[in-house]
Design an enzyme around this catalytic site. Structure first.
Site, mmCIF file in Angstrom:
data_model
loop_
_atom_site.group_PDB
_atom_site.id
_atom_site.type_symbol
_atom_site.label_atom_id
_atom_site.label_comp_id
_atom_site.label_asym_id
_atom_site.label_seq_id
_atom_site.Cartn_x
_atom_site.Cartn_y
_atom_site.Cartn_z
ATOM 1 N N GLY A 1 27.135 38.854 42.101
ATOM 2 C CA GLY A 1 27.488 37.488 41.738
ATOM 3 C C GLY A 1 28.392 36.867 42.786
ATOM 4 O O GLY A 1 28.205 37.079 43.986
ATOM 5 N N ALA A 2 29.383 36.108 42.333
ATOM 6 C CA ALA A 2 30.292 35.403 43.239
ATOM 7 C C ALA A 2 31.054 36.364 44.138
ATOM 8 O O ALA A 2 31.294 36.083 45.316
ATOM 9 C CB ALA A 2 31.273 34.565 42.409
ATOM 10 N N GLY B 1 30.623 40.285 44.230
ATOM 11 C CA GLY B 1 29.769 41.330 44.795
ATOM 12 C C GLY B 1 28.749 40.757 45.761
ATOM 13 O O GLY B 1 28.456 41.350 46.811
ATOM 14 N N ASN C 1 39.349 42.166 37.885
ATOM 15 C CA ASN C 1 40.657 41.684 37.468
ATOM 16 C C ASN C 1 41.305 42.618 36.455
ATOM 17 O O ASN C 1 40.624 43.277 35.696
ATOM 18 C CB ASN C 1 40.505 40.319 36.785
ATOM 19 C CG ASN C 1 40.681 39.183 37.781
ATOM 20 O OD1 ASN C 1 41.433 39.295 38.740
ATOM 21 N ND2 ASN C 1 39.972 38.091 37.544
ATOM 22 N N LYS D 1 49.140 41.399 41.537
ATOM 23 C CA LYS D 1 48.094 40.444 41.201
ATOM 24 C C LYS D 1 48.284 39.936 39.764
ATOM 25 O O LYS D 1 48.042 38.761 39.469
ATOM 26 C CB LYS D 1 46.699 41.053 41.400
ATOM 27 C CG LYS D 1 45.637 39.970 41.484
ATOM 28 C CD LYS D 1 44.467 40.277 42.400
ATOM 29 C CE LYS D 1 43.685 39.002 42.672
ATOM 30 N NZ LYS D 1 42.259 39.102 42.368
ATOM 31 N N ASN E 1 48.006 36.362 37.900
ATOM 32 C CA ASN E 1 46.850 36.287 36.991
ATOM 33 C C ASN E 1 47.223 36.070 35.531
ATOM 34 O O ASN E 1 46.590 35.279 34.836
ATOM 35 C CB ASN E 1 46.022 37.578 37.088
ATOM 36 C CG ASN E 1 44.876 37.440 38.070
ATOM 37 O OD1 ASN E 1 44.469 36.340 38.420
ATOM 38 N ND2 ASN E 1 44.369 38.569 38.529
ATOM 39 N N SER F 1 39.501 32.142 37.022
ATOM 40 C CA SER F 1 38.210 32.624 36.501
ATOM 41 C C SER F 1 38.130 32.562 34.977
ATOM 42 O O SER F 1 37.072 32.274 34.416
ATOM 43 C CB SER F 1 37.961 34.055 36.979
ATOM 44 O OG SER F 1 38.933 34.934 36.451
#
Lengths: 311, 311
Positions: A9-10, A12, A102, A183, A187, A254
């Site tokens: 996807g975005a 990978g 994430n 992160k 996040n 996201s």
């Protein structure tokens, strides 16, 4: 080396295509887009220079893929139960699996599924989206940090870093716990708050009350992480995250996109799990606990036809 | 005794009309509805029996009103700065002013404006609304608790209680701090959460995550109140509030209605002030602090043409 991509996807799709474009042997697992990409290849529209891959090694079933030396997992963490069947065909005795996902706890859970596999975390700093079949649209940033979780072969880790860099990807090699918790500092406040308040990062920082709240939520993560022994993390990192976000264009993280498009939100690994870890360590994060409850409410109330989280 | 009503709306209008209907001398200050009520009187549509008052003592300006023995203030607390000019014409040396308002700190601030006035709190448990000019619609409940704040004349307090009861109003005489903080146990979680999550009381309790959150927020109030020396308040009161709310029909608290109708929300006395008091006493309420920040964000974001709070 052979690379395998699970979750084209975005994320990978972007990193896999960059590696293939640089001449690496990359094998992509595709689901809905399989037929399209098999016929038309893979297009990356990128702020760093667009490119097209004509002949892509694509597969519809993991069983048909070769054993790989490195597997990049770009699945949403809500789908990690699928790794149970998707991963084994790609593994040989020394395969390194990189979870570009994430949250906190993904490596621990995947390690439990596959006790012998070598794992690393991939922390991507990228704005990209899979906008159409076979098309990855990369708007900005793009760097990735790799962190060793259970890879005994340090040379392999370094080779992966080198090959990422040769593919034009800005790549760092970082300490695992520090990277995951750092992160989380960004996040955990921004993903949930943009959903709960139906807004974007810039608005949350413009309002003095939520700016202060975001800072307090970030400090909850910093305190919990310090409590857990994470190094090189203190209030100055919070200052830096606020400054960085001030400098960004208005941004929807996201989780906000998942919510808007009625996709399951990654509440479990972004909230439930780290909150549990912090609570058990005696350092609860009350404001982020409240945010989790609000997200669980919104998830149940507005998208009852979806199940969120792997638990 | 002469009664004066400042704020002839859902609350002041109801209790004032009940007293007048029972034969008490009641003087009503009206703003927009003055002309209508002067001509047509005041109508109360009530679950306990509707009635109409033909000849009502109505005033457009406080200056024209007589001195009263008891003044009921039914203003929204966001308008309390107006008491500076509205109250003096109604006061004699022994006037009792009853603030039938939400939140913590209203009496303290009004006392500072008028150091010599005798004050009491009025805690109304009522569902009513001013739906049209001159019409109060009373759906259910209707009891009121009066609490002495600075009235030296205990006989006067008791007379007011007696006259309320004679007017058919279920009336209690309660301890001031206990009453205000007990009401905050319900008010602080439900008022804000129904706004933040765009929902009603029943949905918040149906979802296990927000049900737990509401309970934790209630416990924050209980802990702060205990810390401040409030008696007769512990976890069993939280159980009772949850049970009571479970038994209620789906309900939108006053702040939710204010938000929906783009009226200023009572954030200051419902959140800012009690949060400040708790923080200064060393017993902060983190989840309710977060809720205040969310409300401040929603207030600024969605109704920029309104100013909320008296501060």
């Amino acid at each position: 080396m052979k690379y395998g991509i699970i979750g084209t996807g975005a994320i990978g799709g972007y990193y896999g295509a960059k590696l293939a474009h640089a001449g690496q042997e990359v094998h992509f697992l595709l689901h809905r887009d399989y037929e399209y990409v098999r016929q038309h290849g893979l297009q990356v529209d990128s702020c760093d220079g667009s490119f097209h891959l004509d002949n892509v090694n694509v597969y519809q079933r993991a069983e048909d893929m070769p054993q790989c030396d490195v597997v990049l997992v770009g699945l949403k963490s809500v789908n990690n139960d699928k790794l149970q069947s998707l991963l084994p065909p790609l593994l040989h005795a020394h395969t390194l699996v990189v979870l570009i996902q994430n949250g906190i706890g993904v490596e621990e859970d995947v390690q439990q599924m596959f006790p012998d596999v070598q794992l690393a975390a991939g922390l991507a700093f990228i704005c990209s989206a899979k906008t159409e079949p076979g098309l990855v649209s990369h708007q900005c940033y793009g760097s990735i940090n790799l962190a060793n979780y259970s890879c005994k072969d340090e040379a392999l880790m370094q080779t992966v870093v080198d090959e990422f860099r040769q593919a034009g990807i800005e790549t760092g090699l970082v300490e695992y716990h520090e990277a995951r918790w750092k992160k989380a500092v960004w996040n955990m406040p921004f993903n949930g708050m943009t959903v709960a308040m139906h807004t974007q990062t810039d608005q949350l920082l413009k309002n003095q009350s939520t700016r202060q709240l975001i800072r307090e939520q970030m400090m909850e993560v910093v305190s919990a992480a310090q409590h857990l022994g994470v190094k090189n993390l203190d209030e100055s990192f919070v200052d830096k995250m606020i400054e960085t976000t001030d400098a960004m264009t208005p941004y929807s993280p996201s989780m906000r996109l998942d919510y808007d498009f009625h996709r399951p939100m990654e509440i479990y690994y972004l909230y439930t799990r780290p909150l549990e870890i912090a609570r058990e360590a005696g350092c609860p994060m009350p404001k982020l606990e409240m945010l989790e409850a609000e997200l669980r409410f919104l998830e149940a109330d507005l998208i009852p036809w979806h199940v969120s989280g792997t638990r």
